[in-house]
Design a protein around this motif. Structure first.
Motif, mmCIF file in Angstrom:
data_model
loop_
_atom_site.group_PDB
_atom_site.id
_atom_site.type_symbol
_atom_site.label_atom_id
_atom_site.label_comp_id
_atom_site.label_asym_id
_atom_site.label_seq_id
_atom_site.Cartn_x
_atom_site.Cartn_y
_atom_site.Cartn_z
ATOM 1 N N VAL A 164 56.224 -48.615 23.180
ATOM 2 C CA VAL A 164 56.073 -49.976 22.656
ATOM 3 C C VAL A 164 54.870 -49.964 21.725
ATOM 4 C CG1 VAL A 164 57.069 -51.012 24.718
ATOM 5 C CG2 VAL A 164 54.605 -50.772 24.549
ATOM 6 N N PRO A 165 54.840 -50.825 20.729
ATOM 7 C CA PRO A 165 53.712 -50.826 19.793
ATOM 8 C C PRO A 165 52.371 -51.045 20.492
ATOM 9 C CG PRO A 165 55.536 -52.107 18.913
ATOM 10 C CD PRO A 165 55.893 -51.781 20.326
ATOM 11 N N MET A 166 51.459 -50.097 20.338
ATOM 12 C CA MET A 166 50.102 -50.180 20.871
ATOM 13 C C MET A 166 50.103 -50.380 22.393
ATOM 14 S SD MET A 166 48.187 -52.375 17.872
ATOM 15 C CE MET A 166 46.605 -51.552 18.088
ATOM 16 N N GLY A 167 51.005 -49.680 23.075
ATOM 17 C CA GLY A 167 51.171 -49.860 24.511
ATOM 18 C C GLY A 167 50.180 -49.077 25.348
ATOM 19 N N GLN A 188 54.043 -65.516 30.079
ATOM 20 C CA GLN A 188 52.912 -64.933 29.351
ATOM 21 C C GLN A 188 53.440 -64.048 28.229
ATOM 22 O OE1 GLN A 188 49.159 -63.822 31.431
ATOM 23 N NE2 GLN A 188 49.735 -61.736 30.879
ATOM 24 N N PRO A 189 52.967 -64.230 26.995
ATOM 25 C CA PRO A 189 53.544 -63.471 25.876
ATOM 26 C C PRO A 189 53.112 -62.015 25.824
ATOM 27 C CG PRO A 189 51.744 -64.874 25.117
ATOM 28 C CD PRO A 189 51.973 -65.219 26.556
ATOM 29 N N PHE A 190 52.110 -61.619 26.585
ATOM 30 C CA PHE A 190 51.606 -60.250 26.537
ATOM 31 C C PHE A 190 51.458 -59.710 27.957
ATOM 32 C CE2 PHE A 190 47.979 -62.941 27.174
ATOM 33 C CZ PHE A 190 47.159 -62.230 28.028
ATOM 34 N N ARG A 191 51.219 -58.408 28.058
ATOM 35 C CA ARG A 191 50.952 -57.790 29.352
ATOM 36 C C ARG A 191 49.860 -56.744 29.179
ATOM 37 N NH1 ARG A 191 56.947 -54.954 29.958
ATOM 38 N NH2 ARG A 191 56.843 -53.668 28.073
ATOM 39 N N MET A 192 49.045 -56.582 30.202
ATOM 40 C CA MET A 192 47.915 -55.664 30.132
ATOM 41 C C MET A 192 48.367 -54.214 30.308
ATOM 42 S SD MET A 192 45.592 -57.862 29.560
ATOM 43 C CE MET A 192 44.196 -56.758 29.546
ATOM 44 N N VAL A 193 49.448 -53.997 31.065
ATOM 45 C CA VAL A 193 50.027 -52.658 31.261
ATOM 46 C C VAL A 193 51.511 -52.746 30.922
ATOM 47 C CG1 VAL A 193 50.537 -50.819 32.905
ATOM 48 C CG2 VAL A 193 48.367 -52.032 33.050
ATOM 49 N N SER A 204 52.352 -55.881 23.829
ATOM 50 C CA SER A 204 51.275 -55.147 24.487
ATOM 51 C C SER A 204 49.966 -55.906 24.265
ATOM 52 C CB SER A 204 51.170 -53.727 23.925
ATOM 53 O OG SER A 204 50.728 -53.763 22.574
ATOM 54 N N TYR A 205 48.985 -55.596 25.079
ATOM 55 C CA TYR A 205 47.687 -56.280 24.994
ATOM 56 C C TYR A 205 47.083 -56.146 23.602
ATOM 57 C CZ TYR A 205 42.624 -56.835 25.832
ATOM 58 O OH TYR A 205 41.297 -57.193 25.766
ATOM 59 N N HIS A 206 47.098 -54.933 23.043
ATOM 60 C CA HIS A 206 46.464 -54.720 21.743
ATOM 61 C C HIS A 206 47.310 -55.254 20.595
ATOM 62 C CE1 HIS A 206 42.746 -52.567 22.652
ATOM 63 N NE2 HIS A 206 43.383 -52.121 23.711
ATOM 64 N N ALA A 207 48.616 -55.289 20.738
ATOM 65 C CA ALA A 207 49.444 -55.948 19.729
ATOM 66 C C ALA A 207 49.166 -57.454 19.727
ATOM 67 C CB ALA A 207 50.920 -55.678 20.008
ATOM 68 N N TYR A 208 48.971 -58.007 20.902
ATOM 69 C CA TYR A 208 48.627 -59.431 21.026
ATOM 70 C C TYR A 208 47.271 -59.709 20.382
ATOM 71 C CZ TYR A 208 47.770 -63.941 23.338
ATOM 72 O OH TYR A 208 47.484 -65.258 23.607
ATOM 73 N N LEU A 209 46.303 -58.821 20.613
ATOM 74 C CA LEU A 209 44.994 -58.983 19.983
ATOM 75 C C LEU A 209 45.106 -58.900 18.466
ATOM 76 C CD1 LEU A 209 42.497 -56.906 22.176
ATOM 77 C CD2 LEU A 209 42.750 -59.377 22.049
ATOM 78 N N SER A 243 36.778 -60.839 24.207
ATOM 79 C CA SER A 243 36.638 -61.999 25.087
ATOM 80 C C SER A 243 35.204 -62.495 25.043
ATOM 81 C CB SER A 243 37.015 -61.635 26.524
ATOM 82 O OG SER A 243 36.682 -62.680 27.417
ATOM 83 N N GLU A 244 35.028 -63.801 25.025
ATOM 84 C CA GLU A 244 33.683 -64.364 24.920
ATOM 85 C C GLU A 244 32.822 -64.058 26.143
ATOM 86 O OE1 GLU A 244 34.488 -68.899 26.594
ATOM 87 O OE2 GLU A 244 34.125 -68.560 24.464
ATOM 88 N N THR A 245 33.453 -63.706 27.270
ATOM 89 C CA THR A 245 32.686 -63.351 28.462
ATOM 90 C C THR A 245 32.454 -61.844 28.588
ATOM 91 O OG1 THR A 245 34.668 -63.141 29.844
ATOM 92 C CG2 THR A 245 33.634 -65.327 29.712
ATOM 93 N N GLY A 246 33.083 -61.047 27.723
ATOM 94 C CA GLY A 246 32.975 -59.596 27.820
ATOM 95 C C GLY A 246 33.993 -58.973 28.748
ATOM 96 N N TYR A 247 34.825 -59.797 29.413
ATOM 97 C CA TYR A 247 35.874 -59.319 30.317
ATOM 98 C C TYR A 247 37.127 -60.150 30.091
ATOM 99 C CZ TYR A 247 32.345 -56.711 32.942
ATOM 100 O OH TYR A 247 31.362 -55.841 33.307
ATOM 101 N N PHE A 248 38.274 -59.488 30.282
ATOM 102 C CA PHE A 248 39.529 -60.238 30.180
ATOM 103 C C PHE A 248 40.650 -59.468 30.856
ATOM 104 C CE2 PHE A 248 43.485 -61.661 28.296
ATOM 105 C CZ PHE A 248 43.335 -63.047 28.375
ATOM 106 N N GLY A 249 41.415 -60.172 31.681
ATOM 107 C CA GLY A 249 42.608 -59.599 32.281
ATOM 108 C C GLY A 249 42.307 -58.479 33.260
ATOM 109 N N SER A 250 43.365 -57.834 33.710
ATOM 110 C CA SER A 250 43.270 -56.741 34.671
ATOM 111 C C SER A 250 44.460 -55.817 34.481
ATOM 112 C CB SER A 250 43.252 -57.289 36.102
ATOM 113 O OG SER A 250 43.310 -56.249 37.051
ATOM 114 N N ARG A 251 44.263 -54.553 34.851
ATOM 115 C CA ARG A 251 45.358 -53.581 34.742
ATOM 116 C C ARG A 251 45.836 -53.121 36.112
ATOM 117 N NH1 ARG A 251 42.735 -51.341 29.671
ATOM 118 N NH2 ARG A 251 44.026 -52.223 28.018
ATOM 119 N N VAL A 252 45.592 -53.872 37.153
ATOM 120 C CA VAL A 252 46.093 -53.542 38.485
ATOM 121 C C VAL A 252 47.592 -53.832 38.533
ATOM 122 C CG1 VAL A 252 45.985 -54.104 40.934
ATOM 123 C CG2 VAL A 252 43.886 -53.970 39.594
ATOM 124 N N VAL A 253 48.391 -52.824 38.852
ATOM 125 C CA VAL A 253 49.851 -52.941 38.868
ATOM 126 C C VAL A 253 50.345 -53.068 40.309
ATOM 127 C CG1 VAL A 253 52.029 -51.823 38.237
ATOM 128 C CG2 VAL A 253 50.020 -51.586 36.759
#
Length: 652
Positions: free
Chosen positions: A267-270, A223-228, A165-170, A366-376
């Motif tokens: 899933v952990p932190m899904g 990709q090792p992680f997913r946003m959704v 999951s995104y937060h497990a990856y973080l 993220s250094e830009t303040g944005y990262f990834g997307s949750r559009v499915v």
């Protein structure tokens, strides 16, 4: 050139010139500090020791000090004494992550989604029970029962979880103990040439290029992680209603998924996307595809409307059909998408990347303040046994970056993505770095192969699980009102709304505990319909405040437990206006019939009532279908070209 600076405030990069005085760099550094004493600021080429006060280097340029492109400088300073607190800074910081003049960085001001805030307050540990190998007491803990980290590889393998999951990856990337020198672990991928070149030593692309401004070679990988992690459909009725248009016409359909994001504990932190409705934009369906306009003109209105629900909603993705009945048995559908064919075509993957690129999520990591997307992306297509099932995907961050750099295009073969050729023309300059992908050959050995001119689309996909909740409690309970943008198949109109309200005896439903409880409940269920509310918001009968009240009540989880909530709607000005029209248009009981007619009314409806409704709809861009004419005596919807109503035989 770029000079990197590391201090107790963080890591920074400054764009300076070799001939700049050291005071230029000093000013940029001071803008990243908090109340630093300029006279105490020292620099060094080592983390500890060899510090030199910047004040002793005044008048010397950066080149003479031995600073070159990419140089890393360590900075230390002492706090500014209180008596000197009014000393102003002399310049503005311009490091690569666009530090603001106040000293804040983009990631520090990012306003994250509530689901991200939720997981940041949790440790995400995977609990484990006591085993036979545990030798300690009931309050003890050992390696056999100690909770696992949310990114534990063995746990994911055992439970067949392909992506973190995104937060497990973080959590895997972020140190456990962060401080003021915290550096965001994520950086959005960028495959474009840097313009202008950081070195400033040559003309910008396409006139020139060097290793400092050209993107590195790309190796495609899963990709090792997913946003959704999961797509949840609140009710089977949502999918069934969407499929009705295809069942009646055979033409493919597209719809935007209206829903919300919630924690997903499977899933952990899904994170899961919960779909409460499907809103269909204007489109032209075909047997083997469809056409629609992007950007979608009505999107801002729908987004604002969705926010007004009792649980704020948004657009969480989109769904489309790809269904083709088998000629021999049209009750079954062709099995198109499978491992030997494709899951998403290259064109669909590029479309998904385009939408994900335009919908980034705020992130404090993220250094830009944005990262990834949750559009499915969801697809309704045939299964191996001929039934209909839904599949859900996202595309990787590599796919989004490649589309952003205009590097790839669709192929005639749906499972293949083409890499574009380099283009040095001034109008459409495109630099395409080397692209590779890895695969296992017939001997089981991993081989690296160039992706030019093409590569399999699977390298860009991220699987998302899907399903329906065990205990279904959709926000919208009704499935009766016509769906938007289905001309000739389902037409929305104010006359149709009034006709249904008449059947429900809506004018008889009054606020308070009096009246018929069953009628009030039936009315509450009928208005709990996303498509009805989205339509009424365009009729100008309801003010924005009335629309908000209507949507809040209609989507309330406790509506049927406490029908008094419906009183807010019944008391509203918009509802009272609608009831006035309903009463005026309601047919009276016939007492006698004119000679020579098949029926009659004892009371004639004023034509201006119909004029008011039509003017209201025309003002909002609506209106009824030109093929339907409402009889002003019996309210029957006539579709023939004659002059008399086919029910009461009176002139239309």
């Amino acid at each position: 050139m770029i000079v990197r600076v590391r201090s107790k405030d963080g890591n920074f990069r400054f764009d300076v010139q070799p001939n700049d005085d050291i005071s230029v760099l000093l000013g940029k550094i001071l803008d990243t500090t908090i109340d630093a004493d300029p006279t105490s600021l020292a620099i060094s080429n080592q983390p500890r020791g060899n510090e030199t006060l910047v004040s002793t280097l005044t008048g010397r340029d950066l080149k003479s000090l031995g600073l070159s492109h990419g140089e890393l400088v360590f900075v230390s300073y002492k706090p500014r004494p209180a008596i000197n607190a009014s000393i102003p800074s002399t310049s503005t910081a311009t490091h690569s992550s666009e530090t603001h003049a106040t000293g804040t960085r983009p990631w520090e001001t990012a306003e994250e989604h509530p689901v991200d805030k939720y997981w940041r307050t949790k440790d995400g540990k995977i609990p484990r029970g006591r085993t036979r190998l545990c030798k300690h007491g009931p309050n003890g803990m050992c390696d056999y029962c100690m909770p696992l980290e949310p990114y534990d590889t063995s746990y994911h393998t055992e439970h067949s979880i392909k992506h973190l999951s995104y937060h497990a990856y973080l959590r895997k990337l972020t140190p456990k103990n962060t401080s003021s020198s915290f550096v965001p672990p994520l950086s959005p991928l960028n495959y474009q040439v840097k313009v202008p070149c950081p070195t400033g030593s040559h003309p910008s692309w396409p006139a020139g290029i060097c290793t400092a401004c050209q993107p590195s070679a790309i190796t495609l990988q899963s990709q090792p992680f997913r946003m959704v992690d999961h797509l949840e459909i609140a009710s089977t009725d949502i999918i069934d209603r969407f499929l009705q248009a295809w069942r009646r016409t055979g033409l493919q359909r597209f719809g935007w998924l209206i829903g919300r994001y919630e924690p997903y504990d499977e899933v952990p932190m899904g994170v899961k996307a919960v779909v409460e409705a499907i809103h269909e934009p204007p489109q032209e369906g075909e047997l083997d595809g469809l056409s629609l306009g992007i950007p979608w003109e009505d999107e801002p209105r729908i987004r604002e409307l969705a926010k007004l629900a009792s649980t704020p909603l948004t657009i969480v993705g989109y769904v489309f059909t790809d269904l083709d009945p088998i000629p021999e048995d049209r009750t079954k559908n062709l099995y198109k998408r499978h491992p030997q064919s494709f899951y998403l075509s290259s064109l669909e993957a590029i479309f998904a990347a385009t939408l994900q690129k335009t919908s980034p999520i705020p992130s404090r990591s993220s250094e830009t303040g944005y990262f990834g997307s949750r559009v499915v992306t969801a697809v309704l297509t045939g299964t191996e046994d001929g039934a209909i099932d839904i599949s859900a995907y996202q595309v990787s961050e590599q796919a989004v970056a490649m589309v952003d750099a205009d590097m790839i295009e669709a192929s005639v073969e749906p499972g293949i993505v083409r890499v574009k050729d380099e283009d040095r023309s001034q109008d459409a300059a495109r630099y395409v770095p080397d692209v590779f992908f890895r695969y296992k050959n017939e001997y089981g050995l991993e081989v690296k192969k160039t992706a030019k001119p093409s590569f399999p689309v699977e390298y860009l996909l991220v699987n998302v699980s899907h399903g329906f909740p065990k205990n279904r409690a959709p926000l919208f309970r009704s499935t009766k009102f016509h769906i938007e943008n289905r001309p000739g198949l389902e037409d929305q109109s104010t006359e149709g709304v009034i006709k249904e309200l008449t059947k429900l005896n809506a004018p008889d439903v009054t606020p308070g505990n009096g009246g018929d409880h069953s009628k009030k409940r039936a009315l509450a269920e009928w208005i709990s319909d996303w498509h009805l509310i989205a339509f009424l918001a365009t009729t100008q009968l309801f003010s924005p405040e009335n629309t908000k009240t209507l949507l809040e009540v209609a989507s309330s989880p406790n509506l049927f437990d406490d029908l008094s909530a419906l009183d807010k709607v019944l008391y509203s000005d918009g509802w009272q206006t609608l009831m006035t029209f309903t009463k005026e248009m309601a047919p009276a009981r016939p007492t006698s019939f004119p000679s020579g007619s098949g029926g009659g009314m004892d009371e004639e409806i004023p034509p201006e009532i119909f004029d008011q409704i039509r003017e209201s709809e025309m003002a909002s861009g609506g209106g009824t279908s030109s093929r339907i004419r409402i009889c002003q005596y019996c309210t029957f919807e006539n579709t023939h070209d004659g002059t008399d109503c086919e029910v009461c035989s009176l002139p239309l």
